[in-house]
Design a protein around this motif. Structure first.
Motif, short mmCIF file in Angstrom:
data_model
loop_
_atom_site.label_atom_id
_atom_site.label_comp_id
_atom_site.label_asym_id
_atom_site.label_seq_id
_atom_site.Cartn_x
_atom_site.Cartn_y
_atom_site.Cartn_z
N VAL A 1 0.70 -0.94 0.03
CA VAL A 1 0.10 0.16 -0.08
C VAL A 1 0.49 0.67 0.06
O VAL A 1 1.84 1.68 0.84
CB VAL A 1 -0.88 -0.44 0.92
N ALA B 1 -1.70 -4.65 2.35
CA ALA B 1 -2.92 -5.41 2.65
C ALA B 1 -2.44 -7.27 2.35
O ALA B 1 -2.13 -7.38 1.01
CB ALA B 1 -3.62 -4.33 1.16
N PHE C 1 -4.91 -4.69 6.30
CA PHE C 1 -4.38 -4.02 6.51
C PHE C 1 -3.42 -4.13 7.66
O PHE C 1 -3.45 -4.26 8.59
CB PHE C 1 -4.56 -2.40 6.40
N VAL D 1 -7.81 -1.75 -2.12
CA VAL D 1 -7.56 -0.99 -1.57
C VAL D 1 -7.54 0.61 -1.72
O VAL D 1 -7.18 1.52 -0.71
CB VAL D 1 -6.02 -1.13 -2.26
#
Length: 65
Positions: free
Chosen positions: A6, A16, A25, A43
């Motif tokens: 991410v 992720a 996360f 995302v």
């Protein structure tokens, strides 16, 4: 779904990880640690949560080192 980095404002801030049909996360930057282990659907949703979190944390949270 697969694991993916991410990236936010040009920095990798987390990973992720697929968990069932959602994404967990995993934070790798301290300024987003409050979002660690939260589940999201996409995302894009993770990035939106990061934006909101940093905006509510004040100017120190968005500084990069």
């Amino acid at each position: 779904m697969r694991k993916q980095a991410v990236v936010f404002n040009g920095q990798e801030v987390g990973i992720a990880v697929p968990v069932e049909n959602r994404l967990k996360f995993i934070a790798v930057r301290f300024n987003v640690i409050d979002l660690d282990n939260r589940l999201f659907d996409t995302v894009t949703e993770i990035r939106r949560a990061i934006t909101e979190h940093l905006a509510s944390s004040g100017p120190r949270a968005v500084a990069s080192h």
